[in-house]
Scaffold this active site. Structure first.
Site, mmCIF file in Angstrom:
data_model
loop_
_atom_site.group_PDB
_atom_site.id
_atom_site.type_symbol
_atom_site.label_atom_id
_atom_site.label_comp_id
_atom_site.label_asym_id
_atom_site.label_seq_id
_atom_site.Cartn_x
_atom_site.Cartn_y
_atom_site.Cartn_z
ATOM 1 N N HIS A 127 59.459 46.177 42.664
ATOM 2 C CA HIS A 127 59.591 47.571 42.296
ATOM 3 C C HIS A 127 60.577 48.350 43.130
ATOM 4 O O HIS A 127 60.737 49.559 42.963
ATOM 5 C CB HIS A 127 58.309 48.411 42.574
ATOM 6 C CG HIS A 127 57.079 47.832 41.530
ATOM 7 N ND1 HIS A 127 57.240 48.014 40.316
ATOM 8 C CD2 HIS A 127 55.626 47.255 41.878
ATOM 9 C CE1 HIS A 127 55.990 47.540 39.902
ATOM 10 N NE2 HIS A 127 55.265 47.077 40.598
ATOM 11 N N ASP A 177 54.753 39.234 36.754
ATOM 12 C CA ASP A 177 53.978 39.929 37.479
ATOM 13 C C ASP A 177 53.428 41.082 36.232
ATOM 14 O O ASP A 177 53.872 41.428 35.311
ATOM 15 C CB ASP A 177 54.752 40.728 38.533
ATOM 16 C CG ASP A 177 53.602 41.601 39.376
ATOM 17 O OD1 ASP A 177 53.318 41.406 40.258
ATOM 18 O OD2 ASP A 177 53.374 42.789 38.856
ATOM 19 N N HIS A 203 52.809 44.070 36.298
ATOM 20 C CA HIS A 203 53.772 45.499 36.287
ATOM 21 C C HIS A 203 55.007 44.995 35.817
ATOM 22 O O HIS A 203 55.770 43.967 36.334
ATOM 23 C CB HIS A 203 53.605 46.127 37.646
ATOM 24 C CG HIS A 203 52.081 46.487 38.035
ATOM 25 N ND1 HIS A 203 51.424 45.457 38.829
ATOM 26 C CD2 HIS A 203 51.197 47.126 37.806
ATOM 27 C CE1 HIS A 203 50.503 45.849 38.972
ATOM 28 N NE2 HIS A 203 50.149 46.884 38.334
ATOM 29 N N ASP A 239 48.944 39.120 39.477
ATOM 30 C CA ASP A 239 47.916 40.293 39.009
ATOM 31 C C ASP A 239 47.517 40.522 37.664
ATOM 32 O O ASP A 239 46.661 41.242 37.215
ATOM 33 C CB ASP A 239 48.302 41.551 39.643
ATOM 34 C CG ASP A 239 49.990 41.690 39.446
ATOM 35 O OD1 ASP A 239 50.626 40.974 38.805
ATOM 36 O OD2 ASP A 239 50.428 42.886 40.247
HETATM 37 ZN ZN LIG Z 1 51.965 43.766 40.144
#
Ligand SMILES: [Zn+2]
Length: 343
Positions: free
Chosen positions: A125, A162, A164, A249
């Site tokens: 991120h 991931d 996200h 995750d």
């Molecule tokens: Zn994540």
């Protein structure tokens, strides 16, 4: 003696403490390393890597940003609502970026069969000029830029599984055809980016492939995308190195997102990434730890992936869900505009 799977880590990363009740906690790495130390996986060697240097970081982040973070060495700072630094965070971030970079260097040199950088803080991120979503430096971008600029690698395929979307990595390579970024993620979801139509820009158009997924998908849905979308993209792209932002995750027990992937599912994904790397990139594969917040699920998933890296046969799931098939078909229709090998 066969070439080992190298595991890069550094216990100084335990000193990054974003605060009480923060999901991205030191125990994540502590549990992984304790497990791998107590039950060593044959064919692995664990190494401490040199920290990333200033020059290496500057390939991914502007001077002002690196200097701003360095001023928080030894102090606490809240960088955004989710992202905080403790006195040990800056050094941990240097160690994380360094481990990612040296994992790539050792794989490119042939001294490692493949590698897994067991690192925190995570990186995907982090934007070039901004910390975000638990991330300080973008470890993947630092590592890939090292491959490109210092090691002469011309084409890197980067896979991000991931749960996200890896906004920072997407933006770093958005207008470039030398790094193909393929990202599977829940969408719409944090951080908001990762739509199907974000395909790259200018010479990079088509080299950014988003695979947005609804909540609730499991092992066969994820595997389908690796097998039927990423593999044929690699066949056209012919990468010399495959890197993975390996977050865990999307695990069913992880409460940050509602996905249903199991540790077997992650082992299967790792096996498919290994197959892509072995078929097109001489086996050169580097996993970089991103998220994953359920300690037992994270530890077991990492262990199962490491076993696949050392050559274990990965499990095979069957029967994607109707929603998984629909998401796959939409992503495949978009990618087919740019990649001729997609069936
Ligand atoms: Zn994540």
């Amino acid at each position: 003696l066969t070439t080992p799977t190298l595991l890069f880590t550094d216990t100084c990363m335990y000193e990054h403490d974003p605060g009480p009740h923060h999901p991205e906690r030191p125990d994540r790495l502590r549990r992984i390393l304790t497990d791998l130390r107590e039950r060593t996986i044959p064919g692995t060697v664990t190494r401490k890597a040199p920290w990333a240097t200033y020059q290496q970081l500057l390939r991914a982040h502007p001077t002002g940003y690196v200097e701003a973070l360095s001023r928080f060495r030894g102090r606490r700072a809240q960088l955004d609502p989710d992202t905080a630094m403790s006195p040990g965070s800056y050094d941990a971030a240097l160690a994380a970026a360094g481990a990612a970079l040296h994992a790539v260097a050792e794989v490119m040199s042939g001294r490692a069969r493949n590698a897994f950088a067991l690192i925190r803080p995570p990186g995907h991120h982090a934007e070039s000029h901004r910390a975000m979503g638990f991330c300080l430096f973008n470890n993947a971008v630092v590592a890939i830029e090292h491959a490109r600029q210092a090691l002469g690698v011309e084409r890197v395929l980067h896979i991000d599984w991931d749960v996200h979307h890896g906004n920072g990595t997407q933006h770093a390579f958005y207008d470039r055809p030398d790094v193909c970024v393929v990202d599977l993620h829940r969408y719409p979801f944090y951080p908001g980016t990762g739509a199907l139509h974000e395909v790259g820009h200018g010479p990079g158009e088509g080299f950014n492939v988003n695979i947005p997924l609804p909540a609730g998908l499991g092992d066969p849905d994820y595997a389908l995308a690796l097998r039927e979308l990423i593999y044929p993209i690699a066949e056209s792209f012919q990468p010399q190195l495959v890197t993975v932002s390996a977050g865990f995750d999307a695990h069913a027990q992880d409460h940050l997102a509602d996905m249903e992937v199991s540790e077997d599912g992650f082992a299967e994904l790792c096996g498919l990434a290994r197959a892509v790397a072995e078929t097109f990139a001489g086996g050169r594969l580097v996993l970089l730890l991103e998220g994953g917040y359920h300690l037992r699920a994270l530890t077991q998933s990492v262990r199962d992936c490491v076993e696949v890296l050392t050559g274990s046969t990965p499990p095979e799931s069957r029967g994607p869900s109707p929603r998984g098939l629909e998401a796959f078909r939409e992503a495949a229709a978009m990618a087919r505009r740019y990649w001729r090998h997609i069936g």
